[in-house]
Design an enzyme around this catalytic site. Structure first.
Site, PDB file in Angstrom:
ATOM      1  N   LYS A  55      -6.339   9.717  -8.240  1.00 40.01           N
ATOM      2  CA  LYS A  55      -6.906  10.553  -7.185  1.00 40.01           C
ATOM      3  C   LYS A  55      -7.674  11.748  -7.727  1.00 40.01           C
ATOM      4  O   LYS A  55      -8.707  12.099  -7.207  1.00 40.01           O
ATOM      5  CB  LYS A  55      -5.804  11.035  -6.235  1.00 40.01           C
ATOM      6  N   HIS A  76      -0.628  11.155  -2.418  1.00 42.75           N
ATOM      7  CA  HIS A  76      -1.948  10.795  -1.897  1.00 42.75           C
ATOM      8  C   HIS A  76      -2.838  11.988  -1.555  1.00 42.75           C
ATOM      9  O   HIS A  76      -3.981  12.072  -1.995  1.00 42.75           O
ATOM     10  CB  HIS A  76      -1.794   9.914  -0.652  1.00 42.75           C
ATOM     11  N   ASP A  96      -0.837   6.123  -5.417  1.00 40.36           N
ATOM     12  CA  ASP A  96      -1.860   7.125  -5.728  1.00 40.36           C
ATOM     13  C   ASP A  96      -1.270   8.111  -6.724  1.00 40.36           C
ATOM     14  O   ASP A  96      -0.111   8.506  -6.589  1.00 40.36           O
ATOM     15  CB  ASP A  96      -2.257   7.869  -4.452  1.00 40.36           C
ATOM     16  N   ASP A 150       0.189  -1.747   4.486  1.00 41.22           N
ATOM     17  CA  ASP A 150       1.383  -0.919   4.696  1.00 41.22           C
ATOM     18  C   ASP A 150       2.571  -1.801   5.073  1.00 41.22           C
ATOM     19  O   ASP A 150       3.713  -1.376   4.984  1.00 41.22           O
ATOM     20  CB  ASP A 150       1.128   0.081   5.839  1.00 41.22           C
ATOM     21  N   GLU A 205      -3.965   4.111  -8.445  1.00 40.46           N
ATOM     22  CA  GLU A 205      -5.210   4.709  -7.965  1.00 40.46           C
ATOM     23  C   GLU A 205      -5.250   6.163  -8.403  1.00 40.46           C
ATOM     24  O   GLU A 205      -4.399   6.958  -8.013  1.00 40.46           O
ATOM     25  CB  GLU A 205      -5.329   4.594  -6.440  1.00 40.46           C
ATOM     26  N   GLU A 232       0.505  -0.736  -4.857  1.00 43.58           N
ATOM     27  CA  GLU A 232      -0.487   0.314  -5.095  1.00 43.58           C
ATOM     28  C   GLU A 232       0.160   1.672  -4.864  1.00 43.58           C
ATOM     29  O   GLU A 232       0.888   1.850  -3.878  1.00 43.58           O
ATOM     30  CB  GLU A 232      -1.674   0.149  -4.128  1.00 43.58           C
ATOM     31  N   HIS A 235       0.836  -1.203   0.000  1.00 44.09           N
ATOM     32  CA  HIS A 235       0.000   0.000   0.000  1.00 44.09           C
ATOM     33  C   HIS A 235       0.872   1.254   0.000  1.00 44.09           C
ATOM     34  O   HIS A 235       1.699   1.437   0.894  1.00 44.09           O
ATOM     35  CB  HIS A 235      -0.902  -0.025   1.237  1.00 44.09           C
ATOM     36  N   ARG A 236       0.676   2.093  -1.002  1.00 47.09           N
ATOM     37  CA  ARG A 236       1.487   3.314  -1.190  1.00 47.09           C
ATOM     38  C   ARG A 236       2.975   2.934  -1.197  1.00 47.09           C
ATOM     39  O   ARG A 236       3.805   3.654  -0.630  1.00 47.09           O
ATOM     40  CB  ARG A 236       1.202   4.360  -0.115  1.00 47.09           C
TER      41      ARG A 236
HETATM   42  O1  G3P Z   1      -6.574   1.808  -3.337  1.00 47.78           O
HETATM   43  C1  G3P Z   1      -6.725   1.292  -2.047  1.00 47.78           C
HETATM   44  C2  G3P Z   1      -6.467   2.346  -1.000  1.00 47.78           C
HETATM   45  O2  G3P Z   1      -5.238   2.964  -1.270  1.00 47.78           O
HETATM   46  C3  G3P Z   1      -7.567   3.371  -0.947  1.00 47.78           C
HETATM   47  O3  G3P Z   1      -7.426   4.328   0.059  1.00 47.78           O
HETATM   48  O4  G3P Z   1      -6.880   6.577   0.879  1.00 47.78           O
HETATM   49  O5  G3P Z   1      -5.190   4.775   1.031  1.00 47.78           O
HETATM   50  O6  G3P Z   1      -5.760   5.788  -1.164  1.00 47.78           O
HETATM   51  P1  G3P Z   1      -6.265   5.408   0.195  1.00 47.78           P
HETATM   52 MG    MG Z   2      -4.595   4.597  -2.487  1.00 44.73          MG
END
Ligand code: G3P
Ligand code: MG
Length: 229
Positions: free
Chosen positions: A101, A47, A35, A219, A99, A33, A6-7
């Site tokens: 944004k 993000h 953003d 994470d 993702e 993933e 994540h990120r």
């Molecule tokens: O794409 C999954 C997750 O990243 C969505 O929430 O706010 O962490 O971008 P956020």
């Molecule tokens: Mg995200």
């Protein structure tokens, strides 16, 4: 169950940086993933709407020049990456979930994705686009589909699943609050994968495994392989 950094690997390294992406790959993730936003004509990996939380700058991201953004410290001396730099670093070794944004980056993202797929066919099946913005998701669904489409949502899982069916999406991306055994069964019956965000605690990882989800955004993506509950 697949592990999705994540990120990048936000629990270990500054989020949405090349350092985080490199760390996620070393940790053995299946997907990463990040953003993405369109700022000053450039696709940048970031993000928030504002700079304060993750950089030494301040103010609205959308009001910055790309040059000014690149001068900021995004953590441990990292700069805010361009999407192209993330694609180059991953080099089709693992999948990339982009993702979107902003509401306005579909055209730029699909254009760069198209370039990479043409140059490097190894990316086929390894680019997954998603957005919380329903208009943008519908717009992505209508484009030439050389990428996978994910339906990302926060509320109303049934409506999200209906959109996923209508758009022939690859996956749905519910939060831990939205995912249920019924939703997983319905998605699987339609041939749609379930990727859940954001799953960090060992007990939660075990719960997701028991629900039979296909992957989790974490994470700490290293915990996903380790923890068998
Ligand atoms: O794409 C999954 C997750 O990243 C969505 O929430 O706010 O962490 O971008 P956020
Ligand atoms: Mg995200």
């Amino acid at each position: 169950m697949l592990s999705i950094g994540h990120r990048g690997a936000a629990g270990h390294e500054p989020e949405n940086t090349l350092r985080g992406v490199a760390r996620a790959m070393r940790l053995g993730v299946d997907w990463i993933e990040v953003d993405v936003q369109l700022v000053d004509g450039e696709l940048v990996v970031f993000h928030d709407d504002t700079l304060e939380r993750t950089t030494n700058g301040s103010g609205a991201v959308a009001e910055q020049s790309f040059k000014a953004l690149r001068e900021l410290d995004a953590g441990e001396g990292e700069t805010i990456p361009r999407l192209a730099e993330v694609l180059d670093l991953i080099d089709a070794r693992v999948g990339l979930n982009i993702e979107l944004k902003g509401p306005d980056c579909g055209e730029s993202v699909t254009s760069i994705v198209g370039d990479y797929l043409e140059r490097q066919p190894e990316w086929r099946g390894k680019i997954l686009l998603s957005s919380f913005d329903e208009t943008q998701t519908a717009e992505l669904a209508g484009r030439e589909r050389n990428f996978e489409l994910g339906i990302l949502f926060e509320t109303d899982a049934e409506a999200a699943l209906a959109r996923a069916r209508a758009f022939a999406a690859y996956s749905i991306h519910p939060s831990t609050k939205q995912v249920t055994a019924e939703l997983v069964a319905e998605a699987h019956a339609a041939g749609i994968k379930v990727f859940v965000y954001t799953v960090n605690e060992p007990r939660e990882i075990a719960t997701m495994r028991a629900l039979g989800v296909d992957g989790v955004f974490s994470d700490y993506p290293d915990r996903v392989g380790e923890y068998r509950g």
